[in-house]
Design a protein around this motif. Structure first.
Motif, mmCIF file in Angstrom:
data_model
loop_
_atom_site.group_PDB
_atom_site.id
_atom_site.type_symbol
_atom_site.label_atom_id
_atom_site.label_comp_id
_atom_site.label_asym_id
_atom_site.label_seq_id
_atom_site.Cartn_x
_atom_site.Cartn_y
_atom_site.Cartn_z
ATOM 1 N N LEU A 220 37.264 -0.185 -8.795
ATOM 2 C CA LEU A 220 37.251 0.821 -9.854
ATOM 3 C C LEU A 220 36.034 0.614 -10.755
ATOM 4 C CD1 LEU A 220 40.993 1.006 -10.947
ATOM 5 C CD2 LEU A 220 39.875 1.785 -8.865
ATOM 6 N N ARG A 221 35.511 1.719 -11.221
ATOM 7 C CA ARG A 221 34.311 1.698 -12.045
ATOM 8 C C ARG A 221 34.712 1.807 -13.516
ATOM 9 N NH1 ARG A 221 29.403 2.353 -9.868
ATOM 10 N NH2 ARG A 221 30.042 3.271 -7.899
ATOM 11 N N PHE A 222 34.697 0.657 -14.201
ATOM 12 C CA PHE A 222 34.934 0.665 -15.647
ATOM 13 C C PHE A 222 33.575 0.860 -16.321
ATOM 14 C CE2 PHE A 222 39.288 -1.136 -16.646
ATOM 15 C CZ PHE A 222 39.782 -0.985 -15.360
ATOM 16 N N HIS A 223 33.607 1.501 -17.475
ATOM 17 C CA HIS A 223 32.329 1.826 -18.122
ATOM 18 C C HIS A 223 32.117 0.951 -19.338
ATOM 19 C CE1 HIS A 223 32.754 5.203 -15.480
ATOM 20 N NE2 HIS A 223 33.906 5.524 -16.077
ATOM 21 N N LYS A 224 30.924 0.369 -19.365
ATOM 22 C CA LYS A 224 30.596 -0.407 -20.562
ATOM 23 C C LYS A 224 30.370 0.543 -21.725
ATOM 24 C CE LYS A 224 28.552 -4.153 -17.930
ATOM 25 N NZ LYS A 224 27.311 -4.811 -17.499
ATOM 26 N N ALA A 225 30.729 0.094 -22.908
ATOM 27 C CA ALA A 225 30.596 0.960 -24.093
ATOM 28 C C ALA A 225 29.123 1.301 -24.313
ATOM 29 C CB ALA A 225 31.170 0.236 -25.314
ATOM 30 N N GLY A 226 28.882 2.488 -24.815
ATOM 31 C CA GLY A 226 27.521 2.892 -25.112
ATOM 32 C C GLY A 226 26.697 3.181 -23.870
ATOM 33 N N GLY A 227 27.329 3.482 -22.765
ATOM 34 C CA GLY A 227 26.609 3.875 -21.558
ATOM 35 C C GLY A 227 25.754 2.775 -20.980
ATOM 36 N N ALA A 228 26.133 1.529 -21.213
ATOM 37 C CA ALA A 228 25.325 0.402 -20.754
ATOM 38 C C ALA A 228 25.624 0.024 -19.315
ATOM 39 C CB ALA A 228 25.551 -0.806 -21.675
ATOM 40 N N GLY A 229 26.145 0.945 -18.563
ATOM 41 C CA GLY A 229 26.401 0.641 -17.149
ATOM 42 C C GLY A 229 27.877 0.469 -16.848
ATOM 43 N N ASP A 230 28.149 0.118 -15.579
ATOM 44 C CA ASP A 230 29.538 0.013 -15.134
ATOM 45 C C ASP A 230 29.896 -1.423 -14.784
ATOM 46 O OD1 ASP A 230 29.746 2.697 -15.436
ATOM 47 O OD2 ASP A 230 29.372 3.158 -13.317
ATOM 48 N N LEU A 231 31.205 -1.613 -14.744
ATOM 49 C CA LEU A 231 31.749 -2.909 -14.355
ATOM 50 C C LEU A 231 32.721 -2.615 -13.222
ATOM 51 C CD1 LEU A 231 31.602 -5.802 -15.474
ATOM 52 C CD2 LEU A 231 33.597 -5.261 -16.869
ATOM 53 N N LEU A 232 32.490 -3.237 -12.053
ATOM 54 C CA LEU A 232 33.388 -2.975 -10.919
ATOM 55 C C LEU A 232 34.553 -3.950 -10.943
ATOM 56 C CD1 LEU A 232 31.001 -2.198 -7.948
ATOM 57 C CD2 LEU A 232 32.457 -0.610 -9.256
#
Length: 859
Positions: A220-232
Motif C-alpha cells: 500500500l502506498r502511504f503518503h508522506k505529509a506535504g507531498g514528500a513522497g510515498d511510503l510502501l
RNA sequence: GGGCGUUUAGCUCAGUUGGUAGAGCACCUGCCUUACAAGCAGGAGGUCGUGGGAUCGAGACCCACAGCGCCCACCA
C-alpha cells in the motif's frame, strides 16, 4: 462357588459379571476410610456430546488398571465418573439435533415441543427452552456412555457420577469464582479480545489453533505529509486499512529512523497517522514498515497497548465492517468507507483492493503467500480481535511471580511419563495474558453477578451485586440480587444480570473440587483431596491440567493431585492421528461385543503410558486368545488329580493352596520365579507402568502353561499319590491364584470367572499377591534348566516330524556342574514330560543336548 | 526458530544398573499330545536411522546429523 464348566467359554462373561458387580457393590466407595487409606482419581469427564471412539476405550482402560491395582493393594479407591456436558459442543449438537436456535430475548414457552425432525430453518427458542433441550439430550448421551463404560468393565462407583452442568458443578464454579473475585484473582476488563464471529463469543489463548491459509501481501502506498513522497507498506489485511492508527518500524531501522514522530496519510481514507518505533517491528519483513490496525493480530494489540495508540475499531461482533466510519477521514475517505460498511471482512477486502487499484495506491499486484492464521479450535472462520468487556482469571500470564509459582507446581507434580512436564512448562512460558474465562454463550455456568443500572438505564459495571454464598448456585437471568425483585430487572435504577457464562475449562478446572465435594461435603473432601492421580491425554495439558493446577493453587495453595498419568492417542492403523471417520467405522461397543471386553482391554493395556498407539485388531485377537488360555489352564490346574472340588474353598489362604505341601524342587523353583514376577509387576504398577506389568505377567504365564504344566502334568495326574503329586497340585493352585490376581487389573472378567470357580468373594477385592504368601521358595535354575532340556527334546521331535508323544530312548545333556545339579533335581519331571527312557549327563562347559528317538515300531 | 519424543525382524512393539539381539502377528514345517485345534511344537527372518566418541566391550552412555510425530513460538 460355581462348578468348573466342562468346556469353559468367554461367552456371556461380560454381561454376567457386570451385573454381579453392580449387585454386590464390588466397586462401591467406602467413605468411612481415612485419607491415607484412600486412592482418589480425578477421572476425565468425557464430552458426552462427542462421539465415542476407541480412543476413549484406550485411555480409560489404562486408568482402570491402576484403579484395580490400588484396590487390590488395599487402598479404598475413590473413582467417580463425570460427564462433561456443558459448553459449546452440547449447544451445537442440540441445534443440529432438534433444529433450533437460542434467542436470548424470547420469553420462555412452557408448552414448547421441539420439531420431530429438524427443519430447514432453525426454530428460534428462548434461552430456558434451549437449556431444557440441552439437559434432555445430554441425559441420553450420558446413558450411552455409562453403558459403554460398564461393558468395558471400568471399576467406577456408578453412584458417584457428576456432570459439569449439574448443581454441584455450578455451585462449585460460582463459589470458586466469587472467592477468586474477592481475592482479586478474577477481574473484569474492557480490552481487545480474540473473537469468533460465528459463535459470537470471546475465546481464550488455550483454545486457539493455527491453520495455514492462503493470503497475499498487498503493498500500500502511504503518503508522506506535504507531498514528500510515498511510503510502501506491506499488509495481508488491506481491508483493515480504515482501522490503521499508526505505522511502525524498528527503532534501529535506518530507512525510517528519520521519520519517527512524523505523520503519514493513509491511502483511500486520508487519515493522518504517526510513524512510531517499536522493537517488534521486523526490518526483514516486507518493507520493514507495518501498519498498526485495531486490530489485525496480537502484535497489533501489543503495539497499541505499549505505544498507547488510539482505538479505531471497524470490525463488529458479527464479523462485519461497522457502519459508523472512524473519525478523521477525508471526504473521499468517508465515501470509500461507505462501500465496505456492513460487509464481511472477506467481501471488504475485495472492495478495498479494487478501490486501491483504482486510486493508484496499490503498488503492483498482490503476491500470494501461505501463512498461519489463528482460529478458535472449534471454529470455521479466522478469529477477529474486538474490544469487549470480559472476565479474566489470573494465571501467571502477566505476573512473573505467579508464573514461577505455577512452574514450581509442575516440578512438584509427578508426571508419568516424566517428559510430559516440558509441555506444561513451555505453555506457561508462552502465556501472553491472563485467562479469559467468560463466554457469550448459553449452556454453561453463569457468572453469579448483577450490575446496578443508573437513572438512564446504563449499566454501572463497577456497581456489582453479588449473591450470598448460601444462595448459590444462582442464575442471574432468573434470580434476583439481594434487595431487588423481578420488577427492578433491566429498569432504570434497578439491576441487570451479567449475560455471560463461564468457559467450559473454568468448570473443568474444578473437577477435583466437584468430585470430592468441596462445596457440599466437607467430610468427603477431607478424605479425598488433594487427589492421588490425574489421568488425561497430552493434548489438554495446556487447558485442563494447567487450569486445574491454577485453581487449586489459588484456592488451597496445593497441587490438586500427586501424580499425572498422561496417555497417548490412538492412531489409525496407518499411524495417522485417528480420524473421526475411521474411528467410527466400528463403534467401541461393537469391538467389545465382537471380542469381549478383556480382549479390548488387553490391547489398550499394551499401549505404554504417554505413547501413541496404533489401533490393532490383531492385538485384540491376541487378548482374546489369552483370556481363553486362562480359562483352560485354570480348569486344568484346578481339576488335575481330581482336586476339582477339594479343599480350597471359602477358607483358602491368600496363596490359594497349601504352601507347606510344596516340596518338589521344580515346584519350589517355580514359586521362586513367580516371586520375582510379583516383584516386577508390583514395581511397575507403583510407577503407573501397567503395560510393563502386563507384559511380564503374560510372558511368565505362557511359560507356565508351556513348560511348567507340561513338566508336572504326569506327576499331578489322578493316578499319582504321595507328596510329589500333592506338591504339584498345590503349586498349580498357588501359581494360578497369583497369576489370576496379577491379570485381574487387565482382564477383570475372565479372572473373576475363574476365581469364582474356587474362591469366595471377588478377585477384585482380593489382596494383591505377595512373595511372603508363597512361603519358602527354591532355586529358580531348576525350572529354567528343566524347561530348556524339554525344549531341546521337543525340537528334535518336531524336526523329525514325529508327535511330541513319541518316546525317546536316551538323552544326554552336557552342561556345567551347577546346571546339571539343577536338572537332576527335576530329572523325573523332565523324563515324564519328554517320554524319555534314559537321561544321562556329562559335565561340559556349554549346554548340549543329544536326543535319540525310539525306533518306529510295527508296520 | 526453540523444545520434547521417536527410529530394533515384513507389521506392532519389548529390551531399567553397558556383557555376543527378543516377543506377538504374518509366513513356512510338523503334530489330534487324557486343559486348550480359537490348540501344541519347531523354523526362517534384523550389520538395532546415519556418522563420530569414551569403554576391554554399546541397541543401551556422550556428541553431531537425518527421517517421522507432537508441543511451544512466529503470524505486518
Amino acid at each position: 462357588m460355581a462348578a468348573i464348566p466342562e468346556k469353559p467359554t468367554l461367552d456371556g462373561l461380560d454381561e454376567r459379571w457386570s451385573a454381579a458387580w453392580e449387585d454386590a457393590g464390588t466397586y462401591r466407595f467406602d467413605r468411612t476410610k481415612r485419607r491415607p487409606e484412600i486412592f482418589s482419581i480425578d477421572t476425565p469427564p468425557p464430552t458426552v456430546s462427542g462421539s465415542l471412539h476407541v480412543g476413549h476405550v484406550f485411555s480409560y482402560s489404562h486408568t482402570d488398571t491402576i484403579a484395580r491395582y490400588q484396590r487390590m493393594r488395599g487402598r479404598e479407591v475413590f473413582y467417580p465418573m463425570g460427564w462433561d456436558d456443558n459448553g459449546l459442543p452440547t449447544e451445537r449438537r442440540v441445534q443440529n439435533y432438534y433444529g433450533v436456535r437460542c434467542e436470548s430475548h424470547l420469553p420462555y414457552d412452557p408448552a414448547f415441543v421441539p420439531p420431530e425432525k429438524p427443519g430447514k430453518d432453525p426454530v428460534p427458542i428462548s434461552r430456558p427452552n434451549f437449556l431444557e433441550l440441552c439437559a434432555r439430550l445430554v441425559a441420553e448421551d450420558e446413558k450411552a456412555f455409562e453403558h459403554l463404560w460398564r461393558r468395558l468393565g471400568l471399576s467406577v462407583d456408578w453412584s458417584m457420577t457428576y456432570t459439569t452442568i449439574g448443581t454441584e458443578a455450578r455451585l462449585t464454579s460460582q463459589r470458586a469464582f466469587l472467592r477468586n473475585l474477592a481475592r482479586g484473582e478474577a477481574y473484569q476488563a474492557d480490552a481487545p479480545t480474540l473473537w469468533d464471529v460465528d459463535f459470537r463469543t470471546a475465546v481464550a489463548q488455550a483454545e486457539l489453533e493455527d491453520r495455514e491459509l492462503p493470503g497475499a501481501y498487498h503493498a500500500l502506498r502511504f503518503h508522506k505529509a506535504g507531498g514528500a513522497g510515498d511510503l510502501l507498506i506491506d499488509t495481508t489485511r488491506p481491508e483493515l486499512l480504515a482501522a490503521c492508527v499508526a505505522v511502525v518500524a524498528h527503532p534501529d531501522d535506518a530507512r525510517y529512523r528519520s521519520l519517527f514522530g512524523a505523520e503519514v496519510i493513509t491511502p483511500l481514507y486520508g487519515a493522518r497517522v504517526p510513524i512510531v518505533a517499536h522493537r517488534l517491528a521486523d526490518p526483514e519483513k516486507g518493507t520493514g514498515a507495518a501498519m498498526i490496525c485495531t486490530f489485525g493480530d496480537l502484535t497489533d494489540v501489543t503495539w497499541w497497548r505499549e505505544l498507547q495508540l488510539p482505538t479505531r475499531a471497524i470490525v463488529g461482533l458479527d464479523g462485519r465492517i461497522k457502519h459508523d466510519p472512524p473519525e478523521a477521514f477525508s471526504a473521499d475517505g468517508h465515501a470509500a468507507y461507505a462501500e465496505i460498511a456492513g460487509r464481511t471482512v472477506k467481501q471488504a477486502q475485495k472492495i478495498v483492493v479494487e478501490q486501491l487499484r483504482a486510486s493508484g495506491e496499490l503498488d503492483g499486484e498482490p503476491r500470494p503467500i501461505t501463512h498461519p492464521v489463528k482460529f478458535f479450535e472449534k471454529g470455521e472462520r479466522p478469529l477477529e480481535i474486538v474490544t469487549s468487556r470480559q472476565w479474566y482469571l489470573r494465571n501467571g500470564g502477566r505476573e512473573p511471580e505467579l508464573r514461577a509459582a505455577l512452574i514450581a507446581r509442575g516440578h512438584e507434580l509427578e508426571w508419568m511419563p516424566a517428559y510430559m512436564r516440558a509441555r506444561f512448562e513451555s505453555w506457561i512460558e508462552g502465556l501472553t495474558g491472563d485467562w479469559l474465562v467468560s463466554r457469550q454463550r448459553f449452556f454453561g455456568v453463569p457468572f453469579p453477578v448483577w450490575y446496578r443500572l443508573d437513572a438512564d438505564g446504563q449499566v454501572l459495571h463497577d456497581a456489582r451485586l453479588l449473591p450470598a454464598d448460601d444462595a448459590l448456585p444462582v442464575d442471574p437471568s432468573t434470580d434476583c440480587p439481594p434487595g431487588f425483585d423481578e420488577s427492578h430487572r433491566d429498569q432504570p435504577n434497578g439491576f441487570t444480570a451479567d449475560p455471560d457464562v463461564m468457559d467450559t475449562w473454568a468448570t473443568s478446572s474444578l473437577t477435583p473440587e466437584v468430585a470430592c465435594g468441596w462445596a457440599t461435603d466437607p467430610d468427603l473432601f477431607a478424605r479425598t483431596f488433594p487427589m492421588d492421580l490425574r489421568p488425561q491425554a497430552h493434548e489438554i495439558i495446556r487447558t485442563w491440567l494447567f487450569s486445574t493446577v491454577v485453581r487449586a493453587h489459588l484456592e488451597f495453595d496445593v497441587l490438586p493431585w500427586k501424580h499425572a498419568a498422561i496417555s497417548g492417542w490412538v492412531l489409525d492403523p496407518d499411524r495417522k492421528k485417528m480420524s473421526k471417520s475411521w474411528g467410527n467405522v466400528v463403534t467401541p461397543l461393537e469391538w467389545l461385543e465382537r471380542y469381549g471386553a478383556d480382549a479390548v482391554r488387553y490391547w489398550a493395556a499394551s499401549g505404554r503410558p504417554g505413547t501413541d498407539t496404533a489401533f490393532d485388531e490383531g492385538q485384540i485377537k491376541v487378548g482374546r486368545k489369552l483370556a481363553i488360555k486362562i480359562l483352560n489352564a485354570s480348569k486344568f490346574a484346578l481339576t488335575v488329580g481330581g482336586a476339582g472340588d477339594g479343599g480350597n474353598g471359602a477358607g483358602a489362604s491368600d496363596a490359594g493352596g497349601d504352601v507347606a505341601a510344596v516340596t518338589a524342587p521344580l515346584d519350589r523353583a517355580l514359586l521362586a520365579a513367580l516371586g520375582a514376577l510379583i516383584g516386577e509387576a508390583t514395581a511397575a504398577f507403583d510407577q503407573f507402568d501397567y503395560a510393563r506389568a502386563l507384559e511380564r505377567t503374560e510372558r511368565f504365564f505362557w511359560s507356565f502353561c508351556d513348560d511348567y504344566i507340561e513338566l508336572v502334568k504326569v506327576r499331578a495326574y489322578g493316578g499319582e499319590t504321595g507328596a510329589a503329586a500333592e506338591s504339584a497340585r498345590a503349586t498349580l493352585r498357588i501359581a494360578l491364584s497369583s497369576l489370576l490376581r496379577l491379570f485381574a487389573p487387565f482382564l477383570p472378567y475372565v479372572t473373576e470367572e475363574v476365581w469364582s470357580w474356587w474362591r469366595a468373594g471377588s478377585i477384585h477385592r482380593a489382596p494383591w499377591p505377595s512373595v511372603p504368601e508363597l512361603g519358602v521358595t527354591g532355586n529358580p535354575l531348576v525350572y529354567a534348566v528343566a524347561a530348556e532340556v524339554l525344549g531341546a527334546v521337543r525340537k528334535e521331535k518336531s524336526e523329525q516330524g514325529v508327535s511330541l508323544a513319541w518316546p525317546v530312548d536316551r538323552v544326554v545333556v552336557g552342561d556345567t556342574t551347577e546346571r546339571l545339579a539343577a536338572l537332576d533335581a527335576a530329572r523325573s519331571d523332565v523324563c515324564d514330560a519328554g517320554k524319555i527312557a534314559q537321561l544321562s549327563t556329562e559335565v561340559d562347559g556349554q549346554m548340549l543336548v543329544k536326543v535319540e528317538l525310539a525306533a518306529p515300531t510295527g508296520p
